[in-house]
Write a protein that holds these residues in place. Sequence first.
Motif, mmCIF file in Angstrom:
data_model
loop_
_atom_site.group_PDB
_atom_site.id
_atom_site.type_symbol
_atom_site.label_atom_id
_atom_site.label_comp_id
_atom_site.label_asym_id
_atom_site.label_seq_id
_atom_site.Cartn_x
_atom_site.Cartn_y
_atom_site.Cartn_z
ATOM 1 N N GLY A 1 -24.894 -5.275 -30.351
ATOM 2 C CA GLY A 1 -24.980 -3.921 -29.603
ATOM 3 C C GLY A 1 -26.526 -3.624 -29.262
ATOM 4 O O GLY A 1 -27.276 -4.686 -29.087
ATOM 5 N N SER B 1 -25.975 -7.670 -26.747
ATOM 6 C CA SER B 1 -25.473 -6.468 -26.806
ATOM 7 C C SER B 1 -23.948 -6.393 -26.343
ATOM 8 O O SER B 1 -23.252 -5.483 -26.812
ATOM 9 N N HIS B 2 -23.302 -7.361 -25.753
ATOM 10 C CA HIS B 2 -22.145 -7.341 -25.354
ATOM 11 C C HIS B 2 -21.407 -8.539 -25.015
ATOM 12 O O HIS B 2 -21.987 -9.615 -24.593
ATOM 13 N N ASP C 1 -28.372 3.435 -29.434
ATOM 14 C CA ASP C 1 -28.237 4.154 -30.490
ATOM 15 C C ASP C 1 -28.886 5.021 -31.006
ATOM 16 O O ASP C 1 -28.646 6.258 -31.329
ATOM 17 N N THR D 1 -23.412 -1.640 -24.504
ATOM 18 C CA THR D 1 -23.204 -2.082 -26.066
ATOM 19 C C THR D 1 -21.676 -2.132 -26.149
ATOM 20 O O THR D 1 -20.962 -1.330 -25.651
ATOM 21 N N SER E 1 -25.750 -1.130 -34.118
ATOM 22 C CA SER E 1 -26.742 -2.276 -33.934
ATOM 23 C C SER E 1 -27.565 -2.484 -34.856
ATOM 24 O O SER E 1 -27.563 -3.734 -35.292
ATOM 25 N N GLU F 1 -21.158 -2.281 -29.346
ATOM 26 C CA GLU F 1 -20.798 -1.851 -30.889
ATOM 27 C C GLU F 1 -21.830 -0.538 -30.884
ATOM 28 O O GLU F 1 -22.758 -0.391 -31.296
#
Length: 564
Positions: A193, A170-171, A198, A374, A380, A376
């Motif tokens: 992400g 995710s990162h 989200d 995240t 995601s 993004e």
Amino acid sequence: MLKRNHVYTIHTWPVAVTPSHTNDIAWQTHSTERTVLLVAHNITTFSRLLDILPAFDSDSRIDLVCAATPDEPFRHGIDAMLATLGLRVLPWETAKTATFDLAIAASHHDGIHELTTPLVLISHGIGYTKYSPQEPGARSQEPGARSIFGLSPEWTLRDGAPFARSLVLSHPSQLARLTTAAPAAASSAYIAGDPCLDRITASLPFRERYRHALGIGDRTLVVVSSTWSDQSALGSRFELLRELLAELPRDSYAVAAVLHPNIRHHHGPGLIAHWYADCLRSGLIMLDEIDGWRAGLIAADVLIGDHGAVTGYGAAIGRPTVLAAFTDTPPGTAISELGDAAPRLPAHGPYRPIVDAMRGAEFSAADRIAGLATSEPGRSLELLRKLFYDLLALPVPPLAAIAALIPQPETISPTGSFADDVLVTPIAGCAGVDIERRPAEMRRFTDTNSDSHVCCHADYPVRTLRSHARVLVADRMDAGPDALGWLRSLLQANPLCELVALLSDTHLMALHRDGRRFQVDCAGCPGNAAASALYAIICAGTTPAAIAVRLGRDRFRILIEADE
């Protein structure tokens, strides 16, 4: 949503499986081009699969099938959950040796490396934020032996090579840790992400929708989140829910619990309900483990948690957060940032001043925690869909990725049967009273005010509370045609009771032990609160024709008429 007392049947397909576009099945209605296997280990990982399922929305080229791994220690409940999904379920022995076009899993456990199908591994938490256990249920305490769960060689490599075609992160900070710990696995990394965060973030504008469904009104909602293990919030402070319910007046506060699925499915949901039966009778909201917890975070005013992912998600969306427990976590993660920023809950109450001070406050670390969860935000599912379709060698569908909001939970209506410890205080300068009600079953966790009384429903299941109540109430329909005779029999059966009352939607009929009868117009005011207000003014030696009642943040006016 699973239905209580419903028997679910899992239908499995015990035949060998190959991709559906190579099958020539005479009885099929539509031929698909690719088959995707969804691998479920437990309820936690199942919920993450539900987050990514919309990546295949409206695409009839894709056949989706499921399989559940057999040896997961927390697999209780997974078969019933898969039944609600409505997809075909294959036996694990079939699934792990068959060839599909793609497999997706949200756990590194339970023989997942045995799959012969190209595999995508996604995280089932808020990134990779815990150390690897030495054995099931234990956390390594040797600093030199610690590796990060999901990113170290034992979780990413087999025979020196990555066993997953793609390891979703995710990162970028997770990629840096992966590159250091297992450089051979870095080639499989894909940053996409966090689909769970989200969905929660996209649902934030609808906070009032979730509060309404949960029956919160204008009360302060305190959500208590606990991950599993003896180091968690409830693992180390099992009575915390009772302590909060005992202290916080129920007309001004609501308490909800989020229990990690591993708690429910190790001990059993039925046993958890038995353990906390008094809390549930006292108004505790037990949030659903699939989507209810996310609705609860959105609706929350204050979050009490620990090092679990749920607490991390709540902090990431800005919920004022205090930690009831916290264990060591890898530095530089969303959860370690939470541990650095959030205050600790004292070992003992009073908790109300802390809750009041936090309500409406800004959680200053929210952006930093979200930024580590995240890289993004909001993208995601779009990125995951691109990955999936690249691996499937299919063009991405032309429609945008579906942004699935958190479903509204089933509306929770307050139970009509309460046993309250009621404190009635005169309001200075007017004919009125202020009422604070706390669950009477929780009295053992707080000092009982000598000026309070117990107001109890006549059908409340705890006999000792009924027999010691000064005020007993019942629904009007319980009395039948001889209402007065029924009230007299209720007084006779409960020698310590001083006032009995029958409740209807807007009206209260009451009988005092000295024989006085009262009719009360209590439109809008809860009938049992009106009964407590009437009892208090009788004890004070007055029976005015009208009084004001303050109940939490609500104000009512009730009219009292003494029968001749």
